[in-house]
Structures are given as structure tokens and as C-alpha cells.
Design a protein around this motif. Structure first.
Motif, PDB file in Angstrom:
ATOM      1  N   UNK A 113      51.566  75.629  43.124  1.00  0.00           N
ATOM      2  CA  UNK A 113      51.481  74.771  44.108  1.00  0.00           C
ATOM      3  C   UNK A 113      50.209  74.506  44.743  1.00  0.00           C
ATOM      4  N   UNK A 114      49.578  75.520  45.122  1.00  0.00           N
ATOM      5  CA  UNK A 114      47.869  75.510  45.845  1.00  0.00           C
ATOM      6  C   UNK A 114      47.175  75.136  44.603  1.00  0.00           C
ATOM      7  N   UNK A 115      47.342  75.595  43.502  1.00  0.00           N
ATOM      8  CA  UNK A 115      46.300  74.779  42.545  1.00  0.00           C
ATOM      9  C   UNK A 115      46.418  73.493  42.430  1.00  0.00           C
ATOM     10  N   UNK A 140      34.831  60.022  54.662  1.00  0.00           N
ATOM     11  CA  UNK A 140      35.681  61.299  55.166  1.00  0.00           C
ATOM     12  C   UNK A 140      36.467  60.999  56.381  1.00  0.00           C
ATOM     13  N   UNK A 141      36.672  59.776  56.652  1.00  0.00           N
ATOM     14  CA  UNK A 141      37.412  59.393  57.870  1.00  0.00           C
ATOM     15  C   UNK A 141      38.829  59.854  57.775  1.00  0.00           C
ATOM     16  N   UNK A 142      39.464  60.112  56.594  1.00  0.00           N
ATOM     17  CA  UNK A 142      40.688  60.473  56.563  1.00  0.00           C
ATOM     18  C   UNK A 142      41.089  61.981  55.904  1.00  0.00           C
ATOM     19  N   UNK A 143      39.710  62.773  56.158  1.00  0.00           N
ATOM     20  CA  UNK A 143      39.857  63.939  55.558  1.00  0.00           C
ATOM     21  C   UNK A 143      40.809  64.897  55.956  1.00  0.00           C
ATOM     22  N   UNK A 144      41.235  64.932  57.275  1.00  0.00           N
ATOM     23  CA  UNK A 144      42.373  65.849  57.893  1.00  0.00           C
ATOM     24  C   UNK A 144      43.661  65.502  57.124  1.00  0.00           C
ATOM     25  N   UNK A 145      43.971  64.326  56.637  1.00  0.00           N
ATOM     26  CA  UNK A 145      45.276  64.027  55.873  1.00  0.00           C
ATOM     27  C   UNK A 145      45.315  64.845  54.401  1.00  0.00           C
ATOM     28  N   UNK A 146      44.173  64.515  54.027  1.00  0.00           N
ATOM     29  CA  UNK A 146      43.969  65.499  52.654  1.00  0.00           C
ATOM     30  C   UNK A 146      44.030  66.511  52.492  1.00  0.00           C
ATOM     31  N   UNK A 147      43.390  67.541  53.771  1.00  0.00           N
ATOM     32  CA  UNK A 147      43.059  68.975  53.711  1.00  0.00           C
ATOM     33  C   UNK A 147      44.262  69.394  54.560  1.00  0.00           C
ATOM     34  N   UNK A 148      45.147  68.770  55.108  1.00  0.00           N
ATOM     35  CA  UNK A 148      46.212  69.530  55.735  1.00  0.00           C
ATOM     36  C   UNK A 148      47.274  69.713  54.636  1.00  0.00           C
ATOM     37  N   UNK A 151      46.009  72.774  53.168  1.00  0.00           N
ATOM     38  CA  UNK A 151      46.021  73.869  54.025  1.00  0.00           C
ATOM     39  C   UNK A 151      47.656  74.564  54.084  1.00  0.00           C
ATOM     40  N   UNK A 152      48.483  73.389  54.175  1.00  0.00           N
ATOM     41  CA  UNK A 152      50.044  73.724  54.125  1.00  0.00           C
ATOM     42  C   UNK A 152      50.432  74.666  52.986  1.00  0.00           C
ATOM     43  N   UNK A 153      50.012  74.154  51.848  1.00  0.00           N
ATOM     44  CA  UNK A 153      50.276  74.966  50.623  1.00  0.00           C
ATOM     45  C   UNK A 153      49.707  76.215  50.624  1.00  0.00           C
TER      46      UNK A 153
END
Length: 188
Positions: A113-115, A140-148, A151-153
Motif C-alpha cells: 500500500x505504501x509503495x 506545489x499549491x496542492x501538495x498537502x492533498x497528495x502528501x497526506x 503520510x496516512x499509508x
């Protein structure tokens, strides 16, 4: 042989038998405890390895975001003096190499899942870097949406590594298997 001789022989044999039984029980329990301890140590080591790899990956990714964002903020225009562009490209290449190596390391220790989440994040990240360098939106204006998502996985996987599974004694597992086993005479 007299009765007292037999009594002595029976005492010796029963003493050896009782001692052997206790010895076997002790060996069995010790072996089970050691196996469980090794399993816990492997699980803990895997969790530590993953935590270090994930932290390095997230740190390098954030460093690269900061470097690209600082470049955009500091230039103020699409064109900059050639010496600054060359220095920026060199720094960005170094930072990109460090981030890519951290990404590969994180993928090596990650679960499926993380991979998958890191792969999707990596695709978005490369596109966002190109947009940011060309001063396009959204960058990078929407980076948090992708990083979350990544991060959650990672958090779910690390929590699973830290969770100690409860084990039932083997005699309970065997008993349940026997009870749940279908008799041969009963049709399916």
C-alpha cells in the motif's frame, strides 16, 4: 532382589522420568518464548527501518519543495541571469538525486500500500516540480492533498508494525480446528 532393592530402583527410574518431563516442558516453553521474542525483535527492527526510511523520504521531498519554491520566490521573473540558472539547476539536480535515493529506499522497506502511494506521489511530484520551475500553476499549491495520502499509508503501516499480535495457546488453536473441521460423512 529384595523389596528394598526394587523400591530403590523404582525411585531412581521415577525420579529420572519426572526430571525428564520437567526438562522437556522447560525446553518447550523456553523455545516458544525465544521464538516469540525473535519475532517481536524482527517486527520492531522492521518498524524502525521503515520509520527511518519514511522520515528521510519526507524530509528530502520537503527540502526539494522548499528549494524549488525559494527559486520561484527569489527570481520574480521567468528569466534570471545565466549564472544563477546554472547554480539552481546544479542544486536542484543534487537535491533531486538525494530525494530519488530516499524514495527508492522507502519503497524497498515499504509494504504494497505504501509503495503504491509513494509511486503515485512521485508521479505527481515530478509534474509539480516541472510546473513550479516553469512558473505554471498549480505547481506545489496542492501538495498537502497528495502528501497526506502517503503520510496516512505510512502511519497505518507503522502502526501495524508496532501492534503486538495476541497469540492463543496452541492447544486452543488445535481444539478450535478440531471443532470446526467438517466430518467426512457430512456432504458439503
Amino acid at each position: 532382589m529384595a523389596w528394598s532393592d526394587w523400591t530403590g530402583a523404582i525411585g531412581v527410574v521415577s525420579g529420572v522420568a519426572v526430571t525428564s518431563v520437567f526438562g522437556l516442558i522447560t525446553v518447550r516453553l523456553t523455545h516458544r518464548w525465544q521464538r516469540r521474542l525473535r519475532s517481536d525483535e524482527r517486527r520492531q527492527a522492521r518498524g524502525d527501518l521503515r520509520r527511518d526510511a519514511y522520515a528521510a523520504f519526507l524530509i528530502q521531498t520537503q527540502k526539494m519543495i522548499d528549494d524549488v519554491s525559494a527559486w520561484m520566490d527569489s527570481t520574480g521573473s521567468a528569466l534570471a541571469p545565466p549564472d544563477r540558472v546554472a547554480a539552481f539547476a546544479r542544486d536542484l539536480g543534487t537535491c533531486s538525486h538525494e530525494r530519488d535515493s530516499c524514495e527508492r529506499r522507502a519503497k524497498l522497506v515499504a509494504g504494497s500500500e505504501v509503495r503504491r502511494a509513494i509511486g503515485a506521489y512521485g508521479e505527481w511530484f515530478r509534474g509539480a516540480c516541472a510546473e513550479a520551475v516553469r512558473e505554471e500553476q498549480p505547481g506545489f499549491s496542492v501538495w498537502e492533498k497528495h502528501e497526506n495520502k502517503v503520510f496516512d499509508a505510512m502511519a497505518v503501516e507503522l502502526d501495524a508494525d508496532m501492534t503486538v499480535p495476541e497469540e492463543q495457546p496452541s492447544w486452543i488453536r488445535r481444539s478450535w480446528r478440531r471443532l470446526l473441521r467438517r466430518p467426512a460423512s457430512v456432504p458439503a
